[in-house]
Motif scaffolding. Sequence first.
Motif, PDB file in Angstrom:
ATOM      1  N   GLY A  15      38.491  68.298  -1.553  1.00 20.06           N
ATOM      2  CA  GLY A  15      39.114  68.643  -0.277  1.00 20.06           C
ATOM      3  C   GLY A  15      38.824  70.091   0.092  1.00 20.06           C
ATOM      4  N   ARG A  16      39.811  70.780   0.614  1.00 23.57           N
ATOM      5  CA  ARG A  16      39.605  72.160   1.052  1.00 23.57           C
ATOM      6  C   ARG A  16      39.650  73.161  -0.096  1.00 23.57           C
ATOM      7  NH1 ARG A  16      43.243  72.703   6.612  1.00 23.57           N
ATOM      8  NH2 ARG A  16      42.164  71.079   7.819  1.00 23.57           N
ATOM      9  N   VAL A  17      40.395  72.838  -1.150  1.00 26.52           N
ATOM     10  CA  VAL A  17      40.642  73.828  -2.203  1.00 26.52           C
ATOM     11  C   VAL A  17      39.612  73.774  -3.322  1.00 26.52           C
ATOM     12  CG1 VAL A  17      42.318  74.646  -3.900  1.00 26.52           C
ATOM     13  CG2 VAL A  17      43.110  73.800  -1.678  1.00 26.52           C
ATOM     14  N   SER A  39      35.662  63.152   1.252  1.00 27.47           N
ATOM     15  CA  SER A  39      35.450  62.585   2.586  1.00 27.47           C
ATOM     16  C   SER A  39      34.379  63.332   3.370  1.00 27.47           C
ATOM     17  CB  SER A  39      36.759  62.602   3.378  1.00 27.47           C
ATOM     18  OG  SER A  39      37.249  63.931   3.504  1.00 27.47           O
ATOM     19  N   ASP A  40      33.986  64.519   2.896  1.00 28.10           N
ATOM     20  CA  ASP A  40      33.002  65.322   3.619  1.00 28.10           C
ATOM     21  C   ASP A  40      32.056  65.971   2.609  1.00 28.10           C
ATOM     22  OD1 ASP A  40      31.546  66.925   5.295  1.00 28.10           O
ATOM     23  OD2 ASP A  40      33.272  67.865   6.279  1.00 28.10           O
ATOM     24  N   ASP A  41      31.144  65.172   2.073  1.00 28.44           N
ATOM     25  CA  ASP A  41      30.230  65.670   1.048  1.00 28.44           C
ATOM     26  C   ASP A  41      29.283  66.741   1.586  1.00 28.44           C
ATOM     27  OD1 ASP A  41      31.366  64.068  -0.861  1.00 28.44           O
ATOM     28  OD2 ASP A  41      29.855  62.488  -0.744  1.00 28.44           O
ATOM     29  N   GLU A  42      28.993  66.714   2.896  1.00 29.71           N
ATOM     30  CA  GLU A  42      28.114  67.736   3.463  1.00 29.71           C
ATOM     31  C   GLU A  42      28.775  69.116   3.417  1.00 29.71           C
ATOM     32  OE1 GLU A  42      26.678  66.809   7.307  1.00 29.71           O
ATOM     33  OE2 GLU A  42      25.628  64.975   6.688  1.00 29.71           O
ATOM     34  N   ARG A  43      30.067  69.169   3.728  1.00 28.80           N
ATOM     35  CA  ARG A  43      30.789  70.440   3.656  1.00 28.80           C
ATOM     36  C   ARG A  43      30.828  70.943   2.215  1.00 28.80           C
ATOM     37  NH1 ARG A  43      35.600  71.260   1.964  1.00 28.80           N
ATOM     38  NH2 ARG A  43      36.229  69.091   2.251  1.00 28.80           N
ATOM     39  N   VAL A  70      43.912  68.036  -6.092  1.00 30.68           N
ATOM     40  CA  VAL A  70      44.166  66.802  -5.350  1.00 30.68           C
ATOM     41  C   VAL A  70      45.516  66.914  -4.664  1.00 30.68           C
ATOM     42  CG1 VAL A  70      42.775  65.420  -6.950  1.00 30.68           C
ATOM     43  CG2 VAL A  70      45.240  65.664  -7.358  1.00 30.68           C
ATOM     44  N   PRO A  71      45.823  66.035  -3.706  1.00 28.83           N
ATOM     45  CA  PRO A  71      47.124  66.083  -3.041  1.00 28.83           C
ATOM     46  C   PRO A  71      48.280  65.989  -4.040  1.00 28.83           C
ATOM     47  CG  PRO A  71      45.632  64.677  -1.812  1.00 28.83           C
ATOM     48  CD  PRO A  71      44.922  65.033  -3.083  1.00 28.83           C
ATOM     49  N   HIS A  72      49.378  66.618  -3.678  1.00 31.16           N
ATOM     50  CA  HIS A  72      50.558  66.714  -4.550  1.00 31.16           C
ATOM     51  C   HIS A  72      50.984  65.355  -5.108  1.00 31.16           C
ATOM     52  CE1 HIS A  72      54.513  68.184  -5.920  1.00 31.16           C
ATOM     53  NE2 HIS A  72      55.007  67.102  -5.363  1.00 31.16           N
TER      54      HIS A  72
END
Length: 241
Positions: A15-17, A39-43, A70-72
């Motif tokens: 994810g973002r982290v 969900s965003d392998d390019e990023r 991962v999410p909490h």
Amino acid sequence: MRRDGRLGIGIIGAGRVGPVVGAALGGAGHAIVGITSGSDDERVAAVLPGVPVLDVLEVIRRSELVIIAVPHDELAGLVSGLADLGAWQVGQLLLHTDAAYGTDVLAPAASRGAIPLAVHPALAFTGTSMDLRSLAHSYAAVTAPAPVLPIAQALAVELGCEPVVVAEADRPAYAEALEIATAFSQSIVRQSTSLLAEAGVPNPGRFLSSLIHSTVDHALSEAGPMGPIDPLDGLIDPLDG
């Protein structure tokens, strides 16, 4: 740990982290050996170029330090499920980035010999390389058993953060404080920019930027060692003549 002090680091959570934390530690000289798909392998590829995308078990197998971002609501089940599969390795460092948990959530892995660490950078992540600059001016909440606390603190420093030790029992309060600050800030900015847009002010976000930053900086300097500021202090009572 390798003879040269470098760690082979695997990341669970794209994810973002997770990718940003990996990039920061990679920049500190560690080797990023793999990351799970997201969900965003390019990023992710832009933040961690050349790092292989692997399944969870392979990430763990290759790693001396596993970062779970991962999410909490997914963290506890993931750790215990992988423990049931016998995935965790004796002596393997295991670090999660969740604000609300200390290391108790990693107990299933610790029972298999993994070393539990909790490091949460106090930053609103975008998931891009811009976060790497922000980390250099951030703090990180660190929780770990006393014998390995210096490891957690050192990793926080390598992220670019100043480590602050938060006790296991205090992690929920710590997380609540950050959630309040984030939600309140976002709400106020949305309301203010909406009103400015209605008033015909172009680029309301840019218009408010200096005002908001200077106001927050002033509030934080007043908070200092004196404790919290009353959020209503200094506001005009609309019912006061």
